[in-house]
Motif scaffolding. Structure first.
Motif, mmCIF file in Angstrom:
data_model
loop_
_atom_site.group_PDB
_atom_site.id
_atom_site.type_symbol
_atom_site.label_atom_id
_atom_site.label_comp_id
_atom_site.label_asym_id
_atom_site.label_seq_id
_atom_site.Cartn_x
_atom_site.Cartn_y
_atom_site.Cartn_z
ATOM 1 N N GLY A 364 0.796 -1.218 -0.199
ATOM 2 C CA GLY A 364 0.323 -0.054 0.076
ATOM 3 C C GLY A 364 0.834 1.334 0.077
ATOM 4 O O GLY A 364 0.500 2.313 -0.647
ATOM 5 N N LEU A 365 1.686 1.381 0.506
ATOM 6 C CA LEU A 365 3.358 2.453 0.598
ATOM 7 C C LEU A 365 2.922 2.729 -0.352
ATOM 8 O O LEU A 365 3.531 3.773 -1.211
ATOM 9 N N ALA A 366 3.882 2.051 -1.454
ATOM 10 C CA ALA A 366 4.171 1.977 -3.192
ATOM 11 C C ALA A 366 2.893 2.481 -3.430
ATOM 12 O O ALA A 366 2.672 3.364 -4.352
ATOM 13 N N LEU A 367 1.866 1.974 -3.666
ATOM 14 C CA LEU A 367 0.639 1.811 -4.239
ATOM 15 C C LEU A 367 0.029 3.643 -4.194
ATOM 16 O O LEU A 367 0.242 4.435 -4.692
ATOM 17 N N PHE A 368 -0.536 3.864 -3.189
ATOM 18 C CA PHE A 368 -1.020 5.243 -2.228
ATOM 19 C C PHE A 368 -0.137 5.924 -2.674
ATOM 20 O O PHE A 368 -0.410 6.921 -3.168
ATOM 21 N N ALA A 369 1.394 6.196 -2.387
ATOM 22 C CA ALA A 369 2.309 6.944 -2.630
ATOM 23 C C ALA A 369 2.012 7.165 -3.705
ATOM 24 O O ALA A 369 2.558 9.015 -4.440
ATOM 25 N N THR A 370 2.416 6.501 -5.078
ATOM 26 C CA THR A 370 2.103 6.483 -6.524
ATOM 27 C C THR A 370 0.807 7.911 -6.288
ATOM 28 O O THR A 370 0.826 7.995 -7.740
ATOM 29 N N VAL A 371 -0.417 7.455 -5.935
ATOM 30 C CA VAL A 371 -1.595 8.013 -6.349
ATOM 31 C C VAL A 371 -1.536 10.179 -5.899
ATOM 32 O O VAL A 371 -1.424 10.850 -6.792
ATOM 33 N N ALA A 372 -0.697 10.264 -5.095
ATOM 34 C CA ALA A 372 -0.585 11.588 -4.684
ATOM 35 C C ALA A 372 0.978 12.343 -5.420
ATOM 36 O O ALA A 372 0.903 13.075 -6.314
ATOM 37 N N ALA A 373 1.846 11.229 -5.867
ATOM 38 C CA ALA A 373 3.138 11.511 -7.653
ATOM 39 C C ALA A 373 2.344 12.064 -8.541
ATOM 40 O O ALA A 373 2.424 13.152 -9.321
ATOM 41 N N SER A 374 0.685 11.269 -8.684
ATOM 42 C CA SER A 374 0.512 11.560 -10.253
ATOM 43 C C SER A 374 -0.285 13.262 -9.567
ATOM 44 O O SER A 374 -0.395 13.574 -11.113
ATOM 45 N N GLY A 375 -0.779 13.420 -8.882
ATOM 46 C CA GLY A 375 -0.980 14.421 -8.672
ATOM 47 C C GLY A 375 -0.052 15.183 -8.732
ATOM 48 O O GLY A 375 -0.209 17.241 -9.361
ATOM 49 N N ILE A 376 1.330 15.559 -7.936
ATOM 50 C CA ILE A 376 1.937 16.557 -7.829
ATOM 51 C C ILE A 376 2.255 16.782 -9.759
ATOM 52 O O ILE A 376 2.580 17.723 -9.976
ATOM 53 N N ARG A 377 2.545 15.571 -10.480
ATOM 54 C CA ARG A 377 3.154 15.217 -12.124
ATOM 55 C C ARG A 377 1.852 16.133 -12.607
ATOM 56 O O ARG A 377 2.498 17.247 -13.505
ATOM 57 N N ALA A 378 0.677 16.320 -12.208
ATOM 58 C CA ALA A 378 -0.059 17.249 -12.833
ATOM 59 C C ALA A 378 -0.465 18.637 -12.548
ATOM 60 O O ALA A 378 -0.706 19.797 -13.323
ATOM 61 N N LEU A 379 -0.218 18.658 -11.271
ATOM 62 C CA LEU A 379 0.257 20.148 -10.769
ATOM 63 C C LEU A 379 1.365 20.390 -11.327
ATOM 64 O O LEU A 379 1.590 22.460 -11.575
ATOM 65 N N GLY A 380 2.370 20.221 -11.794
ATOM 66 C CA GLY A 380 3.462 20.367 -12.413
ATOM 67 C C GLY A 380 2.364 21.042 -13.931
ATOM 68 O O GLY A 380 4.346 21.972 -14.333
ATOM 69 N N ARG A 381 2.256 20.893 -14.770
ATOM 70 C CA ARG A 381 1.684 21.629 -15.714
ATOM 71 C C ARG A 381 0.846 22.682 -15.860
ATOM 72 O O ARG A 381 0.317 23.261 -16.938
ATOM 73 N N VAL A 382 1.071 23.527 -14.350
ATOM 74 C CA VAL A 382 -0.385 24.761 -13.973
ATOM 75 C C VAL A 382 0.957 25.799 -14.469
ATOM 76 O O VAL A 382 1.622 25.758 -13.764
ATOM 77 N N ASN A 383 -0.192 26.902 -14.237
ATOM 78 C CA ASN A 383 1.120 27.571 -14.863
ATOM 79 C C ASN A 383 0.425 28.213 -13.503
ATOM 80 O O ASN A 383 -0.243 29.102 -13.653
ATOM 81 N N TYR A 384 1.562 29.319 -12.245
ATOM 82 C CA TYR A 384 1.906 29.327 -11.444
ATOM 83 C C TYR A 384 2.229 31.668 -12.096
ATOM 84 O O TYR A 384 2.334 32.077 -10.780
#
Length: 495
Positions: A364-384
């Motif tokens: 679960g540690l590997a799985l669930f952390a990957t979900v958070a990492a996917s969100g961070i990746r999406a935030l990387g495409r945001v213009n700040y």
């Protein structure tokens, strides 16, 4: 003839690719093992709290597995305009547990409590199904700054579950945090990482499954696995309609469950958008509505006929898709078939249930952390630059973490408020949407020119196009061509 088949599938999106039967079953089993504990937890918690005997508890468990399998098949394969046709696993939702416990206890517990729970679940599912079309008009309020924040919180909210599993269960247990428990979790995680590092290709795709199997075998050798319940389970059982009697209806119970249903729909919308990002097929309005319809229909049938509870997409399986790279929806459909089989043969399901929690925690540690990492990746495409997107992300994640860090934070607030904000996912979603409206959307409902977020809705473009990632679904090509400016495809390159 043998050579034409591969050529015919070259242009198929990975989501629609059919794998060999052996791989379908193997990868599908991996999905089941990663979410099995979540499916069985809800009926066990509710049934135990209502004082049901073991036979009724076992029946609730069987029903939950059967409904999860049928709902997963509906979601992945689809019927008419129902089902997202994406690799989404459906299961019983934790979001409804608190409300169901309150409903059941108010009705006196036992079977009577179940009947009122099923009645409320039935009505909530029907109401949600009727309202699902509204979400199609709300998608343009979910640009990457919103979805990225919510997906990140989804992963963060799941991590405490994996940590508790790794420690051995509930923190109040005497053996919680024992070195043997943490060692099993660490061993499982290490096996997964070593497979990813040294065994690429096919083996890396079953790394989670291999880690769970090896971890369970080691736990059995150390005497840490309890297989006694396998003998107690029946060989065959079918969840018959109205096994506990016809559903009963109470206004307060229905209102409470309808509110919960709206929360579940919000979370499911986030999961659909998340899996769309992961598999490189961003979910458009039609996909979200179809997915919500499947969610709500499964919930209505579950409570009305099949003796189970509200259904929702499982975020942990979004993480599994991300970490394995297996994007085929038919793999998840295979997991639906496996869940149906487990629901019909409780003894087989008991074998999976015998996997110790620390082993599940390591995976679960590997799985669930990957979900958070996917969100961070999406935030990387945001213009700040030149906007307030940073504060939107900061406060959305902050609000989402509050109920995760301090579950009793809102205990003195009204029950309706707690229903929404006791979930970190819904807290983050509500905060992100409202702040995006405040900072990035003008009074007319269109984004301000000076505060556009990356790939946010553009004036003159239909909501079906404006989804995270900016890739148009093939089904909407004609509509997009009519609504989009001529230069749109140049400004939104393929990823």
């Amino acid at each position: 003839m043998a050579r034409t088949s591969p050529a015919a599938t070259v242009d198929r999106h990975p989501v629609d690719q059919m794998l060999p039967v052996g791989q379908l079953l193997l990868y599908g089993l991996q999905h089941v093992m990663s979410m099995y504990a979540g499916v069985v937890a809800v009926p066990l918690i509710v049934g135990t709290a209502l004082g049901l005997p073991f036979a009724d508890l076992a029946y609730l468990l069987t029903a939950a597995l059967l409904v999860s399998g049928l709902a997963t098949l509906l979601q992945t394969l689809g019927i008419w305009k129902i089902g997202a046709r994406l690799p989404l696993v459906q299961g019983t939702s934790f979001a409804a547990v608190a409300s169901m416990l309150a409903i059941g206890k108010d009705a006196g517990g036992g079977v009577a409590g179940l009947q009122y729970i099923f009645g409320a679940v039935l009505v909530a599912g029907v109401v949600g199904f009727l309202l699902s079309g509204v979400f199609n008009r709300l998608l343009h309020f979910f640009p990457p700054v919103v979805t990225g924040s919510v997906i990140t919180v989804i992963g963060i909210s799941l991590l405490p579950v994996a940590i508790r599993w790794a420690g051995g269960g509930q923190p109040t247990a005497e053996s919680f945090g024992a070195p043997a428990n943490i060692g099993l979790a660490a061993l499982t995680l290490a096996i997964i990482l070593l497979i990813y590092r040294f065994l690429p290709g096919f083996f890396s795709r079953i790394a989670i499954l291999a880690g769970l199997v090896v971890g369970a075998l080691v736990a059995a050798a150390l005497g840490k696995a309890d297989f006694s319940r396998i003998g107690e389970a029946q060989w065959f059982a079918v969840s018959t309609p109205f096994h506990f009697g016809p559903p009963q209806f109470a206004a307060a119970a229905i209102i409470s469950m309808v509110i919960v249903m709206l929360v579940i729909m919000t979370e499911t919308t986030a999961d659909i958008l998340a899996i769309g990002e992961v598999v490189d097929r961003p979910a458009d309005g039609r996909t979200v509505v179809a997915g919500l319809r499947a969610d709500c229909l499964a919930t209505a049938v579950s409570g009305g006929l099949l003796n189970s509870f509200s259904a929702s997409a499982f975020a942990q399986n979004v993480g599994l898709v991300a970490i394995t790279g297996i994007k085929s929806r038919f793999v998840v459909a295979a997991s639906g078939v496996i869940l149906v089989v487990l629901g019909l043969f409780p003894k087989v399901g008991a074998i999976v249930a015998a996997i110790p929690l620390p082993v599940l925690g390591g995976a679960g540690l590997a799985l669930f952390a990957t979900v958070a990492a996917s969100g961070i990746r999406a935030l990387g495409r945001v213009n700040y630059e030149g906007n307030n997107n940073l504060i939107i992300v900061a406060l959305s994640i902050g609000m989402g973490v509050i109920p995760i860090a301090v579950p009793t934070f809102y205990e003195h607030f009204p029950s309706w408020f707690q229903t929404v904000f006791d979930s970190g996912i819904s807290s983050a979603a509500v905060t992100a949407v409202l702040l995006n409206l405040l900072f990035n959307v003008g009074r007319s409902g269109t984004p301000r020119e000076a505060a556009l977020v990356a790939e946010s809705p553009t004036v003159g473009v239909t909501p079906d196009y404006d989804v995270p990632g900016g890739v148009t679904d093939a089904r909407d090509t004609d509509d997009d061509a009519r609504a989009a400016p001529p230069h749109r495809s140049e400004s939104r390159p393929e990823h």
